[in-house]
Design a protein around this motif. Structure first.
Motif, PDB file in Angstrom:
ATOM      1  N   GLY A  37       3.220   6.138  -2.323  1.00  0.00           N
ATOM      2  CA  GLY A  37       3.946   6.721  -2.343  1.00  0.00           C
ATOM      3  C   GLY A  37       3.754   7.310  -0.863  1.00  0.00           C
ATOM      4  O   GLY A  37       3.590   7.117  -0.244  1.00  0.00           O
ATOM      5  N   GLU A  38       5.167   7.598  -0.178  1.00  0.00           N
ATOM      6  CA  GLU A  38       5.686   7.579   0.936  1.00  0.00           C
ATOM      7  C   GLU A  38       4.891   9.012   1.076  1.00  0.00           C
ATOM      8  O   GLU A  38       4.438   8.883   2.733  1.00  0.00           O
ATOM      9  CB  GLU A  38       7.200   8.703   1.589  1.00  0.00           C
ATOM     10  N   GLN A  39       5.699  10.341   0.766  1.00  0.00           N
ATOM     11  CA  GLN A  39       4.245  11.474   1.768  1.00  0.00           C
ATOM     12  C   GLN A  39       2.444  10.923   1.715  1.00  0.00           C
ATOM     13  O   GLN A  39       1.756  11.342   2.771  1.00  0.00           O
ATOM     14  CB  GLN A  39       3.903  12.279   0.268  1.00  0.00           C
ATOM     15  N   ARG A  40       1.966  10.544   1.408  1.00  0.00           N
ATOM     16  CA  ARG A  40       0.405  10.613   0.653  1.00  0.00           C
ATOM     17  C   ARG A  40       0.536   9.076   1.986  1.00  0.00           C
ATOM     18  O   ARG A  40      -0.551   9.224   2.524  1.00  0.00           O
ATOM     19  CB  ARG A  40       0.308   9.558  -0.174  1.00  0.00           C
ATOM     20  N   THR A  68       0.358  -1.235   0.014  1.00  0.00           N
ATOM     21  CA  THR A  68      -0.206  -0.046   0.066  1.00  0.00           C
ATOM     22  C   THR A  68       1.180   1.429  -0.049  1.00  0.00           C
ATOM     23  O   THR A  68       0.937   2.370  -0.643  1.00  0.00           O
ATOM     24  CB  THR A  68      -0.809  -0.047   1.062  1.00  0.00           C
ATOM     25  N   ARG A  69       1.891   1.711   1.145  1.00  0.00           N
ATOM     26  CA  ARG A  69       2.450   2.015   1.246  1.00  0.00           C
ATOM     27  C   ARG A  69       3.512   2.304  -0.764  1.00  0.00           C
ATOM     28  O   ARG A  69       3.625   3.759  -0.681  1.00  0.00           O
ATOM     29  CB  ARG A  69       3.809   2.226   1.881  1.00  0.00           C
ATOM     30  N   HIS A  70       3.599   1.637  -1.397  1.00  0.00           N
ATOM     31  CA  HIS A  70       4.347   1.404  -2.417  1.00  0.00           C
ATOM     32  C   HIS A  70       3.328   2.360  -3.473  1.00  0.00           C
ATOM     33  O   HIS A  70       3.807   2.812  -4.066  1.00  0.00           O
ATOM     34  CB  HIS A  70       4.250   0.192  -2.587  1.00  0.00           C
ATOM     35  N   ALA A  85      -1.869   9.529   5.374  1.00  0.00           N
ATOM     36  CA  ALA A  85      -2.627   8.448   5.731  1.00  0.00           C
ATOM     37  C   ALA A  85      -2.260   7.788   7.191  1.00  0.00           C
ATOM     38  O   ALA A  85      -3.859   7.697   7.706  1.00  0.00           O
ATOM     39  CB  ALA A  85      -3.301   7.745   4.785  1.00  0.00           C
ATOM     40  N   LEU A  86      -0.945   8.018   7.690  1.00  0.00           N
ATOM     41  CA  LEU A  86      -1.362   7.016   9.161  1.00  0.00           C
ATOM     42  C   LEU A  86      -1.390   7.860   9.890  1.00  0.00           C
ATOM     43  O   LEU A  86      -2.177   7.525  10.768  1.00  0.00           O
ATOM     44  CB  LEU A  86       0.655   6.678   8.391  1.00  0.00           C
ATOM     45  N   ARG A  87      -0.605   9.417   9.550  1.00  0.00           N
ATOM     46  CA  ARG A  87      -1.479   9.904  10.818  1.00  0.00           C
ATOM     47  C   ARG A  87      -2.783  10.273  11.071  1.00  0.00           C
ATOM     48  O   ARG A  87      -3.134  10.478  12.306  1.00  0.00           O
ATOM     49  CB  ARG A  87      -0.576  11.278  10.869  1.00  0.00           C
ATOM     50  N   ALA A  88      -3.211  10.232  10.023  1.00  0.00           N
ATOM     51  CA  ALA A  88      -5.125  10.619  10.267  1.00  0.00           C
ATOM     52  C   ALA A  88      -5.517   8.802  11.135  1.00  0.00           C
ATOM     53  O   ALA A  88      -6.560   8.934  11.340  1.00  0.00           O
ATOM     54  CB  ALA A  88      -5.727  10.474   8.689  1.00  0.00           C
ATOM     55  N   HIS A  89      -4.688   8.180  10.210  1.00  0.00           N
ATOM     56  CA  HIS A  89      -4.948   6.398  10.978  1.00  0.00           C
ATOM     57  C   HIS A  89      -4.860   7.276  12.036  1.00  0.00           C
ATOM     58  O   HIS A  89      -5.534   6.338  13.358  1.00  0.00           O
ATOM     59  CB  HIS A  89      -4.572   5.288  10.213  1.00  0.00           C
ATOM     60  N   LEU A  90      -3.839   6.572  12.883  1.00  0.00           N
ATOM     61  CA  LEU A  90      -3.420   7.395  14.289  1.00  0.00           C
ATOM     62  C   LEU A  90      -4.686   8.312  15.139  1.00  0.00           C
ATOM     63  O   LEU A  90      -4.206   7.533  16.294  1.00  0.00           O
ATOM     64  CB  LEU A  90      -1.834   7.396  14.480  1.00  0.00           C
ATOM     65  N   GLY A  91      -4.174   9.065  14.542  1.00  0.00           N
ATOM     66  CA  GLY A  91      -5.112  10.075  14.811  1.00  0.00           C
ATOM     67  C   GLY A  91      -6.609   9.912  15.408  1.00  0.00           C
ATOM     68  O   GLY A  91      -7.096  10.229  16.896  1.00  0.00           O
ATOM     69  N   ARG A  92      -7.480   9.042  14.795  1.00  0.00           N
ATOM     70  CA  ARG A  92      -9.102   9.370  14.611  1.00  0.00           C
ATOM     71  C   ARG A  92      -9.224   8.270  15.930  1.00  0.00           C
ATOM     72  O   ARG A  92     -10.418   9.039  16.437  1.00  0.00           O
ATOM     73  CB  ARG A  92      -8.703   7.964  13.210  1.00  0.00           C
ATOM     74  N   GLU A  93      -8.777   7.058  16.596  1.00  0.00           N
ATOM     75  CA  GLU A  93      -9.230   6.933  17.967  1.00  0.00           C
ATOM     76  C   GLU A  93      -9.200   7.537  18.820  1.00  0.00           C
ATOM     77  O   GLU A  93      -8.902   6.975  19.703  1.00  0.00           O
ATOM     78  CB  GLU A  93      -9.087   5.691  17.884  1.00  0.00           C
ATOM     79  N   ARG A  94      -7.670   8.347  19.103  1.00  0.00           N
ATOM     80  CA  ARG A  94      -6.728   9.356  20.189  1.00  0.00           C
ATOM     81  C   ARG A  94      -6.263   7.961  20.459  1.00  0.00           C
ATOM     82  O   ARG A  94      -5.777   8.492  22.079  1.00  0.00           O
ATOM     83  CB  ARG A  94      -8.138   9.977  20.314  1.00  0.00           C
ATOM     84  N   GLY A  95      -5.536   7.608  19.903  1.00  0.00           N
ATOM     85  CA  GLY A  95      -4.815   6.279  20.774  1.00  0.00           C
ATOM     86  C   GLY A  95      -5.881   5.562  21.176  1.00  0.00           C
ATOM     87  O   GLY A  95      -5.106   4.974  22.388  1.00  0.00           O
ATOM     88  N   ALA A 133     -11.989   7.118   3.493  1.00  0.00           N
ATOM     89  CA  ALA A 133     -12.407   8.353   3.896  1.00  0.00           C
ATOM     90  C   ALA A 133     -11.792   9.636   3.035  1.00  0.00           C
ATOM     91  O   ALA A 133     -12.027  10.260   3.153  1.00  0.00           O
ATOM     92  CB  ALA A 133     -12.649   8.124   5.142  1.00  0.00           C
ATOM     93  N   ARG A 134     -10.408   9.227   2.726  1.00  0.00           N
ATOM     94  CA  ARG A 134      -9.456  10.079   2.279  1.00  0.00           C
ATOM     95  C   ARG A 134      -9.648   9.808   0.669  1.00  0.00           C
ATOM     96  O   ARG A 134      -8.696  10.899   0.224  1.00  0.00           O
ATOM     97  CB  ARG A 134      -7.381   9.469   2.860  1.00  0.00           C
ATOM     98  N   GLU A 135     -10.403   9.636   0.284  1.00  0.00           N
ATOM     99  CA  GLU A 135     -10.867   9.633  -0.831  1.00  0.00           C
ATOM    100  C   GLU A 135      -9.674   8.700  -1.827  1.00  0.00           C
ATOM    101  O   GLU A 135      -8.918   9.191  -2.832  1.00  0.00           O
ATOM    102  CB  GLU A 135     -11.109  10.597  -1.597  1.00  0.00           C
ATOM    103  N   THR A 136      -9.158   7.727  -1.697  1.00  0.00           N
ATOM    104  CA  THR A 136      -7.640   7.083  -1.899  1.00  0.00           C
ATOM    105  C   THR A 136      -8.289   6.609  -3.567  1.00  0.00           C
ATOM    106  O   THR A 136      -9.748   5.482  -2.487  1.00  0.00           O
ATOM    107  CB  THR A 136      -7.266   6.339  -1.159  1.00  0.00           C
ATOM    108  N   PRO A 137      -7.211   5.888  -4.779  1.00  0.00           N
ATOM    109  CA  PRO A 137      -7.788   4.808  -5.649  1.00  0.00           C
ATOM    110  C   PRO A 137      -8.614   4.173  -5.220  1.00  0.00           C
ATOM    111  O   PRO A 137      -7.962   3.325  -4.192  1.00  0.00           O
ATOM    112  CB  PRO A 137      -6.921   5.456  -6.594  1.00  0.00           C
ATOM    113  N   ALA A 138      -9.556   4.371  -5.650  1.00  0.00           N
ATOM    114  CA  ALA A 138     -10.075   2.217  -5.292  1.00  0.00           C
ATOM    115  C   ALA A 138      -9.230   1.297  -4.812  1.00  0.00           C
ATOM    116  O   ALA A 138      -9.062   0.549  -4.215  1.00  0.00           O
ATOM    117  CB  ALA A 138     -11.483   2.249  -6.380  1.00  0.00           C
ATOM    118  N   TRP A 139      -8.171   1.351  -6.200  1.00  0.00           N
ATOM    119  CA  TRP A 139      -7.442   0.560  -6.503  1.00  0.00           C
ATOM    120  C   TRP A 139      -6.337  -0.049  -5.472  1.00  0.00           C
ATOM    121  O   TRP A 139      -5.989  -1.227  -4.975  1.00  0.00           O
ATOM    122  CB  TRP A 139      -6.871   0.192  -7.681  1.00  0.00           C
ATOM    123  N   VAL A 140      -5.865   0.530  -4.830  1.00  0.00           N
ATOM    124  CA  VAL A 140      -4.982   1.292  -2.955  1.00  0.00           C
ATOM    125  C   VAL A 140      -5.509   1.323  -2.408  1.00  0.00           C
ATOM    126  O   VAL A 140      -5.015  -0.385  -1.659  1.00  0.00           O
ATOM    127  CB  VAL A 140      -4.617   3.431  -3.417  1.00  0.00           C
TER     128      VAL A 140
END
Lengths: 286, 244
Positions: B84-87, B79-81, B91-101, B119-126
């Motif tokens: 790309g690293e930035q996106r 998925t990271r591949h 997404a990772l920060r959004a995921h870990l922040g979502r449930e406030r840990g 939820a972040r409008e990522t391409p469906a295939w990703v």
């Protein structure tokens, strides 16, 4: 439980069950098995038929402010009962705060209030578990805000107040001393060694300005030296080689465990010979 | 251990505070703020007193965040591949922040990442790639569906718009492939009976029918419509896989 054990970790489980090499005992992280019934749990059941098992928890947040999770304790106690584990071990640290799970082992501030709080929590946890609970000295990267005492003094005070055993992690001693620019031998000597019930030894990540307790590298000579010093004081206790990240094939882990065993046996032999010498020296007219 | 009714408990009670002292409570409150990204190290020290090294204190908080992110970075390699690293990091920060840990099980931190991506409008295939990596994690570590009916062990059926397992295999081996061409693919994931490792097959209609029947989802009319020969052919495959 005697000798040198290794951690039963998922990538090693199958090889552990198949190897003919010497493994004296296994330590599990119980949280890996609670409420789970997959292949790793089956591997544990098979391992328990062959090896003595010890348990070392990571999620109790012993020093933390959040109420203990009764479901965790119920499940934990059931697992320990099933495996016949008589003592439990956890970290003298906190992980959860106000519902936030850090998934890390965070140091408490070293002051009297924290001593009283941590000791009370240890006693409560031991009663809930129905067995003794020994605590592991932390690896620390900074003295937390408000700290008023040294790490050894803090650990000693908590263990004394809680009247519990010490799981002495000699790698943590080295990592903490390095990170605070102090002498690891002095920190070791400041620990309540007379209460040691188990020893952990591991490698760590050396970033130059900071050592990180990652359990992912070979053991340094300085840590082996601390292990030998500790054993000459404590006498025989179970020793565990921790290798939890960058886990190599089992044979490499067992090569390292063999190195640990050599150090343990040499240290205990030195201790025996010193003790044997002591009365004769006292009796000597010279 | 002392029972609740043991009088010796009372003798020990005064030593056991019911709550952290005000000073320790203030420390925990401030640490919670720092771990949630609401306080920096200077504010933490202002509330609780000096640490031995403010920069090091800030680094400890960053190490906690990195540790929480590690399981996602290690698990969602393809998925990271694809992202790309930035996106991926966003997404990772959004995921870990979502449930406030609030997730207590470290391995379970990785669950639900496909939903975060969706939820972040990522391409469906990703999202499909992430779903595949999550399904493997469920079978390996945490979150596997409970066995149902006559089917032994957890089984997961996924219908993708392209050959996700093949794409992931290629992505893990080397260069980043182009966005995959559509090729509707159904996958049945399960655990190998002996090793417990995740295995999968591309089931045909017979295997899917046999699986549904094993799960008790077919009534007599459906079974008759499918026919005993097809069902038996599907069951034979599932038996070879240790699922029946």
């Amino acid at each position: 439980m005697r000798g040198v054990g290794i951690g039963l970790r998922r990538p090693l489980a199958e090889a552990v069950l198949e190897t003919d090499r010497r493994i004296d005992w296994l330590e599990i992280v119980p949280e890996n098995f609670l409420g789970k019934a997959g292949p790793f749990s089956r591997a544990l059941a098979r391992a328990a038929e062959r090896f003595p098992i010890g348990a070392h928890g990571v999620s109790m947040s012993l020093g933390g402010p959040d109420a203990f999770d009764p479901d965790l304790f119920r499940a934990l106690r059931g697992l320990l009962d099933r495996l016949g584990i008589e003592r439990y071990t956890e970290h003298l640290s906190f992980s959860n705060v106000g519902g936030f799970h850090s998934h890390d082992l965070l140091a408490l501030p070293f002051h009297e209030d924290a001593v009283r709080w941590a000791a009370a929590r240890i006693r409560e946890a031991a009663e809930r578990l129905g067995r003794p609970l020994d605590v592991e000295n932390p690896s620390t990267y900074v003295a937390m805000p408000g700290s008023e005492m040294g790490e050894g003094e803090f650990v000693s005070a908590v263990v004394e107040e809680a009247d519990c055993g010490l799981l002495l992690d000699v790698n943590n001693v080295f990592v903490s001393a390095f990170n605070h620019g102090t002498d690891p031998v002095a920190l070791l000597e400041a620990m309540p060694l007379e209460r040691t019930t188990r020893i952990h030894v591991a490698g760590h990540l050396d970033l130059g300005d900071l050592c990180v307790d990652d359990h992912g590298h070979p053991i340094r000579a300085e840590v082996f030296d601390l292990l030998a010093r500790a054993l000459r004081r404590t006498g025989e206790v179970p020793v565990l080689l921790e290798w939890d990240t960058n886990i190599p094939p089992l044979d490499r882990v067992l090569d390292e465990a063999d190195r640990v065993r050599e150090v343990v046996e040499r240290a205990l032999a030195e201790r025996s010979s010193r003790r044997a010498m002591a009365p004769r020296m006292e009796a000597s007219p010279c | 251990m002392l029972s609740d009714s043991d009088p010796r408990r009372d003798a020990r009670a005064p030593r056991a505070p019911r709550a952290p002292s005000p000073r320790l409570s203030a420390f925990f409150d401030a640490m919670r703020g720092a771990l949630r990204g609401e306080l920096d190290a200077a504010e933490l020290e202002a509330r609780c007193g000096p640490s031995s090294d403010r920069a090091r204190l800030a680094r400890v908080v960053r190490m906690v965040h990195a540790g929480r992110a590690r399981i996602l970075r290690e698990l969602y390699v393809a998925t990271r591949h694809a992202l790309g690293e930035q996106r991926f990091d966003a997404a990772l920060r959004a995921h870990l922040g979502r449930e406030r840990g609030a997730e207590a099980d470290y391995a379970a931190l990785a669950l639900g990442f496909p939903e975060t991506l969706r939820a972040r409008e990522t391409p469906a295939w990703v999202v499909e790639v992430a779903d595949w990596e999550e399904a493997l994690h469920r079978l390996r570590v945490v979150g596997a569906p409970a066995p149902r009916g006559a089917v032994k062990g957890p089984a997961i059926v996924r219908r993708y718009t392209f050959d996700v397992p093949g794409w992931v295999r290629d992505a893990r081996q080397g260069e980043r492939p182009l966005e995959p061409a559509p090729a509707p693919t159904t996958v049945l994931l399960h655990r190998a009976p002996a090793s417990g490792r995740p295995r999968w097959l591309f089931p045909g209609a017979a295997e899917l029918a046999a699986l549904a029947d094993g799960w008790g989802e077919l009534d007599a009319a459906a079974r008759e419509a499918i026919g005993p020969a097809i069902l038996e052919a599907g069951r034979a495959t599932l038996r070879r896989r240790g699922l029946l």
